[in-house]
Enzyme design. Sequence first.
Site, PDB file in Angstrom:
ATOM      1  N   SER A 101      10.542 -12.395 -29.962  1.00 46.64           N
ATOM      2  CA  SER A 101       9.741 -12.923 -28.846  1.00 46.64           C
ATOM      3  C   SER A 101      10.595 -13.714 -27.872  1.00 46.64           C
ATOM      4  O   SER A 101      10.296 -13.751 -26.669  1.00 46.64           O
ATOM      5  CB  SER A 101       8.640 -13.845 -29.380  1.00 46.64           C
ATOM      6  OG  SER A 101       7.525 -13.139 -29.823  1.00 46.64           O
ATOM      7  N   ASP A 154       1.493 -13.095 -22.100  1.00 47.20           N
ATOM      8  CA  ASP A 154       1.633 -13.814 -23.363  1.00 47.20           C
ATOM      9  C   ASP A 154       0.451 -14.746 -23.557  1.00 47.20           C
ATOM     10  O   ASP A 154      -0.645 -14.481 -23.066  1.00 47.20           O
ATOM     11  CB  ASP A 154       2.960 -14.591 -23.364  1.00 47.20           C
ATOM     12  CG  ASP A 154       3.498 -14.784 -24.765  1.00 47.20           C
ATOM     13  OD1 ASP A 154       3.186 -15.811 -25.389  1.00 47.20           O
ATOM     14  OD2 ASP A 154       4.236 -13.901 -25.235  1.00 47.20           O
ATOM     15  N   HIS A 189       3.516 -20.656 -27.041  1.00 43.06           N
ATOM     16  CA  HIS A 189       4.395 -19.482 -27.069  1.00 43.06           C
ATOM     17  C   HIS A 189       4.789 -19.047 -25.659  1.00 43.06           C
ATOM     18  O   HIS A 189       5.973 -18.835 -25.360  1.00 43.06           O
ATOM     19  CB  HIS A 189       3.668 -18.355 -27.810  1.00 43.06           C
ATOM     20  CG  HIS A 189       4.520 -17.213 -28.247  1.00 43.06           C
ATOM     21  ND1 HIS A 189       4.691 -16.085 -27.481  1.00 43.06           N
ATOM     22  CD2 HIS A 189       5.232 -17.001 -29.381  1.00 43.06           C
ATOM     23  CE1 HIS A 189       5.459 -15.223 -28.127  1.00 43.06           C
ATOM     24  NE2 HIS A 189       5.807 -15.751 -29.288  1.00 43.06           N
TER      25      HIS A 189
END
Length: 477
Positions: free
Chosen positions: A413, A167, A204
């Site tokens: 996600s 990621d 994230h």
Amino acid sequence: MAPQRFREQFDQIQRSMPDVPLAMGPDDSAEFLYEKGVVLARDGEEARLVEDTVRDHFTTMAGLTSDHVRRAGPETNRTGITRIRVGDPGEGDSGGDPTVAHALRSLRTMEGRAGRRLISRNHVVSIAVNACPGDEPVPVPISEPPNPAAAETPYDAGTAVGVLVVDTGLMHDYRAYPLLAHTDGDAQVRECDDDGVLQQYVGHGTFIAGLVAAVAPNTEVTVLGTLNDAGAILECDLGEKLFEAVDRGGWPEVLSLSAGTSNGRADGLLGVHAFMEELREQRTLLVAAAGNNGSATPFWPAAYADLPGWRKSVLSVGALRSDGEFGACFSNHGGWVKAYAPGERLTSALTGFATPVPYVYQHSTYDACRYGFAYACTCQYPPHNGVLSEPGDAPAKPDQVMFEGHAQWSGTSFATPLVAGLVAAHMTAHGERNPRAARAQLLAANTEYAEVRGAHVPALLPPTWRPVPVDPSAGGS
């Protein structure tokens, strides 16, 4: 016509790849992004066949000569894929690339005879997909606990399950968040802009790691910053980066991937196929996000879960809305999505707790759900103005917020690491060392279901997750 947020995200991804001209595909629409002027083929004889066929095809077309077809280096890599230049990437605009489309058509008959794909666009694989989820991260007071809350399973170095997250990288102060005590990996390359404001998609990977650790404290989570540049990477590069990831730390028990792309096909991504072939021979379970297009179109690599060779090694995950009873408006869906988990307004760590940091919203929320749902979905709530706006709209002052650690965020996600954590927690609770067996056991023992677009689907709900009620009169789908 591509919707507003897709164009906004396209522009940001293009800025992160200034040397790679991009187009929307298959035309000026919101299905996927790809590299202009280039196609992919397998190394060796197939690459030569593609090159020769495309050259012959182009010499019969006005304005194109054989000089348009040439190798675009490097010629080979570990993925077994060659990039072939078929046109000038600087020609035309972002609304599709006719030259690439012609190259694909020139091989269509031969692909039918061969029984497999010979040529492909070079797609952009990204965490920033389509126009939803409508929310960017929302600050949450430090006093508010994470959701899901931390399970009470103790950490034991001898039995901890290895989870690899590919990621964005980790925030510099992530260790200030207690749940990330057993997390390691790459640092986020650049957290803030020159004005000290958080950049979009930063945090994230940290947020995802916090979700895994909350559901499954007995894990050793490694976060690799493969997607640091606006959360995007070219398909041919992702295959190579995935090989590098497992070379670096060995094949993990669980690999969590919250990125992907559609490609208009049902047979996978050419650029990552060599990695997927190798994955099939390992013990690793790939848990992959189904994507946020609100579509039934297969999204890769998650959709490998529906292909015969990968049904045991890949688990595709869609998102449920905040009450866990129905699918989130943005979630992809269809038979290729094998499980769903909560994916709206989850709470985890965006940063550590060392220093408050500002964030300016980039996208404006919509007046109504762009998928036609009636509940207060993330397309429209909580409302905010962003820096970007539809051409012709009067610009509004963008909203700025401060993050002090916790955030709420939505998307497949984040449903994905919940399921990765549930697999790891099952392994710990039952002494199971095979993650693929744990996947099968977890799904077989599941008794919860949700409704997604009229279908009843397995709903994997972490025991410490707290549902948030929605307006019962709004309906589900």
